[in-house]
Scaffold this motif. Sequence first.
Motif, PDB file in Angstrom:
ATOM      1  N   UNK A  94       0.840  -1.200   0.000  1.00 43.33           N
ATOM      2  CA  UNK A  94       0.000   0.000   0.000  1.00 43.33           C
ATOM      3  C   UNK A  94       0.869   1.241   0.000  1.00 43.33           C
ATOM      4  N   UNK A  95       0.632   2.126  -0.950  1.00 45.41           N
ATOM      5  CA  UNK A  95       1.384   3.383  -0.976  1.00 45.41           C
ATOM      6  C   UNK A  95       0.678   4.406  -0.093  1.00 45.41           C
ATOM      7  N   UNK A  96       1.388   4.882   0.919  1.00 47.79           N
ATOM      8  CA  UNK A  96       0.777   5.821   1.864  1.00 47.79           C
ATOM      9  C   UNK A  96       0.710   7.236   1.289  1.00 47.79           C
ATOM     10  N   UNK A  97       1.358   7.448   0.137  1.00 52.24           N
ATOM     11  CA  UNK A  97       1.299   8.768  -0.493  1.00 52.24           C
ATOM     12  C   UNK A  97       0.107   8.883  -1.425  1.00 52.24           C
ATOM     13  N   UNK A  98      -0.055   7.922  -2.336  1.00 62.81           N
ATOM     14  CA  UNK A  98      -1.105   8.052  -3.347  1.00 62.81           C
ATOM     15  C   UNK A  98      -2.247   7.071  -3.141  1.00 62.81           C
ATOM     16  N   UNK A  99      -2.094   6.136  -2.214  1.00 60.38           N
ATOM     17  CA  UNK A  99      -3.188   5.216  -1.923  1.00 60.38           C
ATOM     18  C   UNK A  99      -3.275   4.019  -2.843  1.00 60.38           C
ATOM     19  N   UNK A 100      -2.390   3.924  -3.794  1.00 66.12           N
ATOM     20  CA  UNK A 100      -2.445   2.775  -4.706  1.00 66.12           C
ATOM     21  C   UNK A 100      -2.050   1.493  -3.970  1.00 66.12           C
ATOM     22  N   UNK A 101      -2.536   0.377  -4.493  1.00 64.25           N
ATOM     23  CA  UNK A 101      -2.254  -0.911  -3.862  1.00 64.25           C
ATOM     24  C   UNK A 101      -1.796  -1.911  -4.908  1.00 64.25           C
ATOM     25  N   UNK A 102      -0.729  -2.632  -4.596  1.00 65.82           N
ATOM     26  CA  UNK A 102      -0.297  -3.725  -5.461  1.00 65.82           C
ATOM     27  C   UNK A 102      -0.578  -5.032  -4.741  1.00 65.82           C
ATOM     28  N   UNK A 103      -1.312  -5.906  -5.404  1.00 68.63           N
ATOM     29  CA  UNK A 103      -1.618  -7.206  -4.813  1.00 68.63           C
ATOM     30  C   UNK A 103      -0.641  -8.218  -5.372  1.00 68.63           C
ATOM     31  N   UNK A 104      -0.051  -9.004  -4.489  1.00 68.83           N
ATOM     32  CA  UNK A 104       0.913  -9.984  -4.996  1.00 68.83           C
ATOM     33  C   UNK A 104       0.920 -11.239  -4.140  1.00 68.83           C
ATOM     34  N   UNK A 105       1.593 -12.226  -4.672  1.00 67.59           N
ATOM     35  CA  UNK A 105       1.650 -13.507  -3.994  1.00 67.59           C
ATOM     36  C   UNK A 105       3.091 -13.974  -4.032  1.00 67.59           C
ATOM     37  N   UNK A 106       3.611 -14.368  -2.886  1.00 68.36           N
ATOM     38  CA  UNK A 106       4.989 -14.819  -2.809  1.00 68.36           C
ATOM     39  C   UNK A 106       5.021 -16.231  -2.243  1.00 68.36           C
ATOM     40  N   UNK A 143      12.039 -12.031   2.514  1.00 65.51           N
ATOM     41  CA  UNK A 143      11.190 -12.191   1.328  1.00 65.51           C
ATOM     42  C   UNK A 143      10.468 -10.883   1.009  1.00 65.51           C
ATOM     43  N   UNK A 144       9.959 -10.236   2.033  1.00 64.14           N
ATOM     44  CA  UNK A 144       9.235  -8.981   1.809  1.00 64.14           C
ATOM     45  C   UNK A 144      10.184  -7.874   1.361  1.00 64.14           C
ATOM     46  N   UNK A 145      11.361  -7.858   1.972  1.00 65.82           N
ATOM     47  CA  UNK A 145      12.377  -6.878   1.588  1.00 65.82           C
ATOM     48  C   UNK A 145      12.794  -7.071   0.140  1.00 65.82           C
ATOM     49  N   UNK A 146      12.996  -8.312  -0.241  1.00 66.02           N
ATOM     50  CA  UNK A 146      13.395  -8.598  -1.621  1.00 66.02           C
ATOM     51  C   UNK A 146      12.326  -8.175  -2.616  1.00 66.02           C
ATOM     52  N   UNK A 147      11.100  -8.539  -2.289  1.00 64.68           N
ATOM     53  CA  UNK A 147      10.009  -8.173  -3.202  1.00 64.68           C
ATOM     54  C   UNK A 147       9.979  -6.653  -3.358  1.00 64.68           C
ATOM     55  N   UNK A 148      10.038  -5.945  -2.226  1.00 65.50           N
ATOM     56  CA  UNK A 148       9.967  -4.485  -2.261  1.00 65.50           C
ATOM     57  C   UNK A 148      11.081  -3.908  -3.123  1.00 65.50           C
ATOM     58  N   UNK A 149      12.289  -4.383  -2.879  1.00 69.29           N
ATOM     59  CA  UNK A 149      13.421  -3.876  -3.642  1.00 69.29           C
ATOM     60  C   UNK A 149      13.219  -4.113  -5.130  1.00 69.29           C
TER      61      UNK A 149
END
Lengths: 136, 136
Positions: free
Chosen positions: A86-98, B104-110
Amino acid sequence: MRKGMRRRASAEYADIVLETLRKAKRPISAYEIISMSRADAAMAPPTAYRALERLIEMGLAHKLESLNAFVACSHSAHHNDMAFAICDSCGSVAEFMLPTLAKALGNWSRSKGFKLNASTIELHGECPTCCKADQR
Amino acid sequence: MRKGMRRRASAEYADIVLETLRKAKRPISAYEIISMSRADAAMAPPTAYRALERLIEMGLAHKLESLNAFVACSHSAHHNDMAFAICDSCGSVAEFMLPTLAKALGNWSRSKGFKLNASTIELHGECPTCCKADQR
DNA sequence: TTGACGAATGTTATATTATACGTTTCATTC
DNA sequence: GAATGAAACGTATAATATAACATTCGTCAA
Ligand SMILES: [Zn+2]
Ligand SMILES: [Zn+2]
Ligand SMILES: [Zn+2]
Ligand SMILES: [Zn+2]
């Protein structure tokens, strides 16, 4: 209800709510859904919450717990173990699966004897677009 | 606040709230904190929320977003990237940290260019004790 | 066909969670 | 001691969510 399952009014509300969520393109609260929905589809809060409950069960929407807001699912499958950035600046959200993530949580649960039913994984920060904007 | 009433330092409220959280041994809402706190420490909601905010900043408490409730920290260090396993039967919470997870979360973010500031990781299910009780 | 039944839906009222806002307090400085 | 300003206070209210009850509508037995 089994036979002849007529298309229920509530299914219509679910359609309207889903449409509203998709138009929004960002997480919105239940009350925003109510006020943003078609004027001819006025609904009371319980109706909106029931529609959301259905959509979530069907994997068509998600609740973002850290925002108390809802978002349309942007995935075709995998309705469990999804994570959200979740981007706290613009509110956009990326949904993902790891898979790594799901595996790590599954392993921890198994090792501790915790019967895992559902997981909430929400990241807060700044999306690439907003990061770039900051640097300028 | 009437004349003559001594002003209570906010730090004092934080102490009281923390004490209440620790006594509870499970997540409790801000309003439960208010009603469970010492009778001589009546506080208005904003006061309780401010105390909680401080405790969270100091790493002495956490908010469980999926419960809208608060819990005392059960760790000495590591106030970021903590995960919580919440038993939906008895309400108990296990706080833990998984390097794999953080990585894992750090890697995804990067890899996505997402600037990660905070993460919410909450598991729901049944704790070992409740699982055993179910099997009987 | 009809009326009893129950599940699904709709509505009203209210509970729960959280914060905006104006006021008070008190340490600091002169 | 008065002026100043940051921090913290509580009142009032906003925002989120659900309980409880009323209504609708398909089903099915009579
Ligand atoms: Zn999804
Ligand atoms: Zn952004
Ligand atoms: Zn902790
Ligand atoms: Zn348990």
